[in-house]
Design an enzyme around this catalytic site. Structure first.
Site, PDB file in Angstrom:
ATOM      1  N   ARG A  51       0.813  -1.224   0.000  1.00 57.68           N
ATOM      2  CA  ARG A  51       0.000   0.000   0.000  1.00 57.68           C
ATOM      3  C   ARG A  51       0.845   1.271   0.000  1.00 57.68           C
ATOM      4  O   ARG A  51       0.441   2.291  -0.534  1.00 57.68           O
ATOM      5  CB  ARG A  51      -0.894  -0.009   1.235  1.00 57.68           C
ATOM      6  CG  ARG A  51      -2.241  -0.616   0.920  1.00 57.68           C
ATOM      7  CD  ARG A  51      -3.287  -0.126   1.830  1.00 57.68           C
ATOM      8  NE  ARG A  51      -2.778  -0.027   3.194  1.00 57.68           N
ATOM      9  CZ  ARG A  51      -3.503  -0.244   4.274  1.00 57.68           C
ATOM     10  NH1 ARG A  51      -4.753  -0.576   4.150  1.00 57.68           N
ATOM     11  NH2 ARG A  51      -3.003  -0.116   5.474  1.00 57.68           N
ATOM     12  N   HIS A 180       7.709 -23.858   4.337  1.00 59.17           N
ATOM     13  CA  HIS A 180       9.143 -23.707   4.043  1.00 59.17           C
ATOM     14  C   HIS A 180       9.974 -24.880   4.562  1.00 59.17           C
ATOM     15  O   HIS A 180      11.089 -25.103   4.110  1.00 59.17           O
ATOM     16  CB  HIS A 180       9.682 -22.348   4.523  1.00 59.17           C
ATOM     17  CG  HIS A 180       9.943 -22.254   5.994  1.00 59.17           C
ATOM     18  ND1 HIS A 180       8.959 -22.006   6.903  1.00 59.17           N
ATOM     19  CD2 HIS A 180      11.086 -22.375   6.707  1.00 59.17           C
ATOM     20  CE1 HIS A 180       9.479 -21.981   8.115  1.00 59.17           C
ATOM     21  NE2 HIS A 180      10.774 -22.193   8.029  1.00 59.17           N
ATOM     22  N   GLU A 218      13.005 -24.486  19.362  1.00 57.26           N
ATOM     23  CA  GLU A 218      13.519 -23.154  19.020  1.00 57.26           C
ATOM     24  C   GLU A 218      14.021 -22.486  20.288  1.00 57.26           C
ATOM     25  O   GLU A 218      13.485 -22.727  21.378  1.00 57.26           O
ATOM     26  CB  GLU A 218      12.408 -22.299  18.425  1.00 57.26           C
ATOM     27  CG  GLU A 218      11.867 -22.821  17.120  1.00 57.26           C
ATOM     28  CD  GLU A 218      10.933 -21.794  16.487  1.00 57.26           C
ATOM     29  OE1 GLU A 218      11.414 -20.968  15.708  1.00 57.26           O
ATOM     30  OE2 GLU A 218       9.733 -21.817  16.804  1.00 57.26           O
ATOM     31  N   ASP A 237       0.740 -23.061  14.839  1.00 55.10           N
ATOM     32  CA  ASP A 237       1.892 -22.408  14.207  1.00 55.10           C
ATOM     33  C   ASP A 237       2.888 -23.418  13.633  1.00 55.10           C
ATOM     34  O   ASP A 237       3.471 -23.186  12.577  1.00 55.10           O
ATOM     35  CB  ASP A 237       2.587 -21.516  15.249  1.00 55.10           C
ATOM     36  CG  ASP A 237       3.736 -20.713  14.647  1.00 55.10           C
ATOM     37  OD1 ASP A 237       3.514 -20.072  13.597  1.00 55.10           O
ATOM     38  OD2 ASP A 237       4.848 -20.721  15.218  1.00 55.10           O
ATOM     39  N   HIS A 242       4.329 -27.624   9.509  1.00 54.13           N
ATOM     40  CA  HIS A 242       5.699 -28.145   9.400  1.00 54.13           C
ATOM     41  C   HIS A 242       5.843 -29.575   9.949  1.00 54.13           C
ATOM     42  O   HIS A 242       6.390 -30.457   9.294  1.00 54.13           O
ATOM     43  CB  HIS A 242       6.693 -27.254  10.150  1.00 54.13           C
ATOM     44  CG  HIS A 242       6.613 -25.805   9.761  1.00 54.13           C
ATOM     45  ND1 HIS A 242       6.397 -25.392   8.475  1.00 54.13           N
ATOM     46  CD2 HIS A 242       6.739 -24.659  10.491  1.00 54.13           C
ATOM     47  CE1 HIS A 242       6.393 -24.066   8.421  1.00 54.13           C
ATOM     48  NE2 HIS A 242       6.596 -23.603   9.639  1.00 54.13           N
ATOM     49  N   LYS A 341       8.870 -22.829  21.785  1.00 51.06           N
ATOM     50  CA  LYS A 341       9.714 -21.636  21.807  1.00 51.06           C
ATOM     51  C   LYS A 341      10.526 -21.676  23.101  1.00 51.06           C
ATOM     52  O   LYS A 341      10.110 -22.286  24.093  1.00 51.06           O
ATOM     53  CB  LYS A 341       8.833 -20.376  21.831  1.00 51.06           C
ATOM     54  CG  LYS A 341       7.888 -20.246  20.643  1.00 51.06           C
ATOM     55  CD  LYS A 341       8.601 -19.642  19.466  1.00 51.06           C
ATOM     56  CE  LYS A 341       7.661 -19.449  18.292  1.00 51.06           C
ATOM     57  NZ  LYS A 341       8.360 -19.340  17.014  1.00 51.06           N
TER      58      LYS A 341
HETATM   59  C1  BG6 Z   1       7.384 -20.372  11.134  1.00 48.83           C
HETATM   60  C2  BG6 Z   1       6.690 -20.138  12.437  1.00 48.83           C
HETATM   61  O1  BG6 Z   1       6.519 -20.991  10.215  1.00 48.83           O
HETATM   62  O2  BG6 Z   1       8.519 -21.212  11.332  1.00 48.83           O
HETATM   63  C3  BG6 Z   1       7.647 -19.523  13.442  1.00 48.83           C
HETATM   64  O3  BG6 Z   1       5.588 -19.279  12.239  1.00 48.83           O
HETATM   65  C4  BG6 Z   1       8.902 -20.346  13.578  1.00 48.83           C
HETATM   66  O4  BG6 Z   1       7.017 -19.374  14.720  1.00 48.83           O
HETATM   67  C5  BG6 Z   1       9.502 -20.655  12.208  1.00 48.83           C
HETATM   68  O5  BG6 Z   1       9.828 -19.621  14.364  1.00 48.83           O
HETATM   69  C6  BG6 Z   1      10.634 -21.651  12.329  1.00 48.83           C
HETATM   70  O6  BG6 Z   1      11.294 -21.761  11.108  1.00 48.83           O
HETATM   71  P1  BG6 Z   1      12.848 -22.181  11.019  1.00 48.83           P
HETATM   72  O7  BG6 Z   1      13.103 -22.329   9.568  1.00 48.83           O
HETATM   73  O8  BG6 Z   1      13.602 -21.079  11.683  1.00 48.83           O
HETATM   74  O9  BG6 Z   1      12.949 -23.459  11.777  1.00 48.83           O
END
Ligand code: BG6
Length: 491
Positions: A51, A180, A218, A237, A242, A341
């Site tokens: 935007r 990802h 993490e 999340d 994942h 986390k």
């Molecule tokens: C994301 C989550 O999809 O993946 C995050 O929303 C998380 O909360 C992240 O930290 C972790 O990705 P990676 O590649 O750092 O393990």
């Protein structure tokens, strides 16, 4: 043999949310790296869209600053940066009004025959609006794809709605839903390990495997994402996407080929075979946690509630689940999954523990015979380890020792570890959907997750406190130790 770099045809990538965090941290650096490797062909363009009012020049300056900040030392090369920023353009568009769309169309018309990809790095709430604008302004050519990021919904109903909105405008083969984790090198290696070796597949079933663990730990906390995270929690999340994708790659049947539909058909069957967890068993099979103040990366850190405005929340920052797959291959083999986390470190791995030998021929002095484990390390230090029992060398009789055949990819290949987005962004251009989630996969994952979320609500299952910098609440240890097993914990 080193990897082969094959250039892709010229493309126009339109990144909605082009000035956002994802574009800055991941998408622009990933495309820059692909250029460094000689994979982008002229006249490829990357068009940031959002935007904000910005000129092309201002967007180039924004991207240059982002690359400076996010590339590693030595990767930022003035000449290459100039070539890259010359590829950049900007369009100020509003998803909710007509503002800017004609200009974007005029810009895209300059490359009508090029491959065109729209990347929606924006809140899912405007996926539908943007898709409709793209259609109404006739921006879809025969060579167009759309890329969407998670979260795809917060439950099954909202995921269906989002998928419907996108599906009204794009055909399924044009839709690339990014997870990802599927772009991570070691995750793809899981398929190589299973399907390019004769060794494991005959053992890959309940007759030989005792259990599977998947840990995605993490060390980071909320990272200024409180607004999103507190409404999501670890199950939505990380697990819905994942971790379930990792579980599918471990558990799926051998697909007939690497062709996208073959792979995704097999993953879907796994998701559909997951045994239901609901109010009747949720307390035995799941643990929710929330971090309290503690220490991480060597320094003191606040607790989750101290990081939140208002300071009240029952959102889980940690979850552990004992999952089971109801099919012949996996009946009775628990899949223990956990993620959180502010855990003891950043560490993601899959551990396959094989069954004990049926009968030992060695006497007690030889020591305990441990089960073989195959450890697939996703990050950091990507690699594969296979533990084996061997004879302790030297005299002194038969003493047995557990050792690892240990392959670190960094050491073995001396190659830069490409970010997952590099692979995925170009797979979109190559129109290869193997590493993307199909609509029915996303929906099947929610079908398993929804009853857990609901059961937490109806049973009032609380998030148990754990100290930041540890492996989660003690209940998570109990979850696996009740079954006479332990979490694999080596940082
Ligand atoms: C994301 C989550 O999809 O993946 C995050 O929303 C998380 O909360 C992240 O930290 C972790 O990705 P990676 O590649 O750092 O393990």
């Amino acid at each position: 043999m080193s990897s082969q770099i094959i250039p892709v045809d010229p493309f126009d990538y339109v990144v909605f949310g082009g000035t956002g965090d994802l574009a800055e941290r991941k998408l622009l650096p990933a495309l820059y790296h692909r250029q460094l490797d000689g994979q982008l062909s002229d006249p490829t363009r990357i068009i940031g869209a959002s935007r904000a009012d910005m000129s092309h020049e201002e967007y180039r300056a924004f991207a240059q600053a982002a690359l400076k900040e996010h590339l590693k030392p030595g990767e930022y090369e003035d000449g290459q940066i100039k070539i890259f920023t010359d590829r950049l353009f900007y369009a100020s568009v509003d998803a909710k009004s007509e503002k800017g769309w004609d200009k974007l169309k005029a810009l895209l018309d300059e490359g009508k025959d090029r491959i065109r990809a729209f990347y929606l790095a924006v809140a899912p709430a405007i996926f539908g609006d943007i898709s409709e604008k793209i259609r109404d302004h006739k921006l879809i050519t025969k060579n167009t794809r759309i890329v969407v990021e998670k979260p795809i919904g917060r439950d099954l109903a909202s995921a269906l709605e989002l998928n419907d909105m996108i599906g009204k405008v794009f055909r399924e083969e044009q839709v690339f839903r990014i997870d990802h984790y599927l772009g991570k090198e070691t995750v793809q290696n899981l398929m190589a390990l299973r399907f390019a070796n004769a060794l494991y597949e005959p053992l890959w079933n309940s007759a030989h495997i005792d259990h599977v663990q998947i840990t995605v730990a993490e060390s980071v906390g909320l990272e200024s994402r409180a607004g999103y995270y507190d409404k999501a929690g670890a199950l939505r999340d990380m697990v819905q996407n994942h971790i379930l994708q990792l579980l599918c790659l471990v558990a799926m049947e051998v697909p007939p080929s690497m062709e996208s539909e073959s792979v995704r058909d097999e993953k879907l069957k796994v998701l559909r075979a997951l045994k239901r967890i609901d109010a009747s068993n949720v307390e035995q099979l799941t643990v929710r946690g929330q971090y309290r103040a503690g220490a991480s990366s060597g320094g003191p850190v606040k607790g989750y509630l101290d990081e939140l405005e208002g300071g009240v929340s029952n959102t889980e920052t940690f979850v552990a689940i004992k999952a089971e797959i109801g099919n012949w291959r996996w009946a009775g083999v628990p899949f223990y999954i956990r993620t959180g986390k502010r855990m003891a470190g950043r560490m993601s791995e899959i551990v396959i523990t094989f069954k004990q030998i049926p009968h030992s021929i060695f006497d007690a002095a030889a020591g305990r015979i441990q089960s073989n484990q195959l450890i697939i390390r996703l990050q950091p230090d990507e690699g594969v380890k296979q533990s084996l029992m061997i004879k302790d060398p030297g005299p002194g009789g038969m003493r047995l020792r557990n050792v690892s055949l240990d392959m670190s990819f960094a050491e073995a290949f001396k190659a830069r570890n490409a970010d997952a987005y590099e692979r995925l962004l170009l797979d979109v251009i190559r129109s290869n959907q193997t590493l993307f989630m199909r609509r029915d996969e996303v929906e099947a994952a929610w079908k398993w997750v929804d009853p857990i979320l609901k059961a937490w609500e109806t049973t009032g299952q609380q998030a148990q406190g754990y100290t930041a910098g540890t492996w989660g609440p003690s209940q998570s240890i109990a979850l696996i130790e009740r079954d006479g097993r332990t979490w694999h914990e080596v940082i």
